[in-house]
Design a protein around this motif. Structure first.
Motif, PDB file in Angstrom:
ATOM      1  N   ALA A  30       0.850  -1.189   0.000  1.00 42.11           N
ATOM      2  CA  ALA A  30       0.000   0.000   0.000  1.00 42.11           C
ATOM      3  C   ALA A  30       0.887   1.241   0.000  1.00 42.11           C
ATOM      4  O   ALA A  30       2.058   1.179   0.345  1.00 42.11           O
ATOM      5  N   VAL A  32       1.135   5.555   0.889  1.00 40.60           N
ATOM      6  CA  VAL A  32       0.607   6.743   1.550  1.00 40.60           C
ATOM      7  C   VAL A  32       1.084   7.950   0.746  1.00 40.60           C
ATOM      8  O   VAL A  32       2.196   7.953   0.232  1.00 40.60           O
ATOM      9  N   SER A  33       0.214   8.932   0.646  1.00 44.21           N
ATOM     10  CA  SER A  33       0.565  10.126  -0.111  1.00 44.21           C
ATOM     11  C   SER A  33       0.125  11.364   0.662  1.00 44.21           C
ATOM     12  O   SER A  33      -0.989  11.396   1.154  1.00 44.21           O
ATOM     13  N   GLN A  57       3.532   2.850   4.724  1.00 42.81           N
ATOM     14  CA  GLN A  57       2.370   1.997   4.949  1.00 42.81           C
ATOM     15  C   GLN A  57       2.613   0.620   4.373  1.00 42.81           C
ATOM     16  O   GLN A  57       3.202   0.471   3.308  1.00 42.81           O
ATOM     17  N   PRO A 122      -7.989   1.969   4.752  1.00 47.80           N
ATOM     18  CA  PRO A 122      -7.960   2.575   3.421  1.00 47.80           C
ATOM     19  C   PRO A 122      -8.798   3.853   3.386  1.00 47.80           C
ATOM     20  O   PRO A 122      -9.911   3.900   3.892  1.00 47.80           O
ATOM     21  N   GLY A 123      -8.220   4.897   2.824  1.00 44.53           N
ATOM     22  CA  GLY A 123      -8.917   6.173   2.714  1.00 44.53           C
ATOM     23  C   GLY A 123      -8.709   7.106   3.883  1.00 44.53           C
ATOM     24  O   GLY A 123      -9.138   8.262   3.829  1.00 44.53           O
ATOM     25  N   SER A 125      -7.476   9.936   5.961  1.00 46.33           N
ATOM     26  CA  SER A 125      -6.788  11.193   5.689  1.00 46.33           C
ATOM     27  C   SER A 125      -6.451  11.773   7.054  1.00 46.33           C
ATOM     28  O   SER A 125      -7.341  12.149   7.818  1.00 46.33           O
ATOM     29  N   VAL A 158      -2.700  10.580   3.277  1.00 48.80           N
ATOM     30  CA  VAL A 158      -3.849   9.807   2.818  1.00 48.80           C
ATOM     31  C   VAL A 158      -3.362   8.392   2.560  1.00 48.80           C
ATOM     32  O   VAL A 158      -2.459   8.175   1.740  1.00 48.80           O
ATOM     33  N   PHE A 159      -3.964   7.429   3.260  1.00 48.89           N
ATOM     34  CA  PHE A 159      -3.540   6.039   3.193  1.00 48.89           C
ATOM     35  C   PHE A 159      -4.431   5.251   2.239  1.00 48.89           C
ATOM     36  O   PHE A 159      -5.639   5.492   2.171  1.00 48.89           O
ATOM     37  N   SER A 160      -3.830   4.308   1.509  1.00 47.58           N
ATOM     38  CA  SER A 160      -4.621   3.528   0.556  1.00 47.58           C
ATOM     39  C   SER A 160      -4.939   2.161   1.101  1.00 47.58           C
ATOM     40  O   SER A 160      -4.477   1.750   2.116  1.00 47.58           O
TER      41      SER A 160
END
Length: 160
Positions: A30, A32-33, A57, A122-123, A125, A158-160
């Motif tokens: 995964a 993170v951005s 992540q 996931p998702g 923020s 923001v994590f996926s």
């Protein structure tokens, strides 16, 4: 010298194919951005300034490493700072990252903590800017609390 039968060679070929297919379809790591961000923290008498945060992540596990604006007045040994970073979750709630990982620090050196570990979905923020203590460090039994005075730049993690 041992000669293998065709059936055992067939089983090996099938197992190799299953293993290769499993590796091909295994979920990727995964992301993170953004991977890094900065924010300003006010730690009272301990100092105020910009801290650098780096996030990684792997699935629902995440880590954050912080190089803070706080400088230690005395030398600190490795893995002796108990740190808690609380991040506000967009939409409400928080996520907590904690740990006792830090390098050995010389007197008057910026405090580096981490990786601090936490769980994400996931998702998520996450931003350190919210009403409350964003960062808490316990060094030699002394508690240092820091409030984030700015949002993270370039933006929340923001994590996926």
């Amino acid at each position: 010298m041992r000669i293998r039968s065709r059936s055992s060679l067939g089983i090996v070929a099938v197992l190799s194919g299953v293993l290769a297919a499993g590796l091909t379809f295994a979920p990727g790591a995964a992301a993170v951005s953004p991977g890094t961000a900065t924010a300003t923290y006010d730690c009272g008498i301990w100092g105020t300034g910009t801290a650098n945060l780096a996030a990684t992540q792997s699935g629902t596990s995440a880590t954050i490493t912080i190089t803070s604006a706080v400088k230690t007045p005395v030398a600190v040994g490795a893995d002796t700072i108990n740190s808690t970073l609380t991040l506000a979750k967009a939409g409400g709630g928080t996520r907590v990252f904690s740990g006792t990982k830090n390098p050995a620090l010389a007197a008057n050196q910026s405090v580096t903590m981490g990786p601090l570990t936490g769980t994400v979905a996931p998702g998520d923020s996450l931003n350190s800017y919210f009403a409350g203590t964003a960062l808490k460090m316990v060094i030699f039994g002394v508690t240092v609390t820091c409030d984030a005075t700015t949002s993270q730049s370039p933006g929340p993690f923001v994590f996926s």
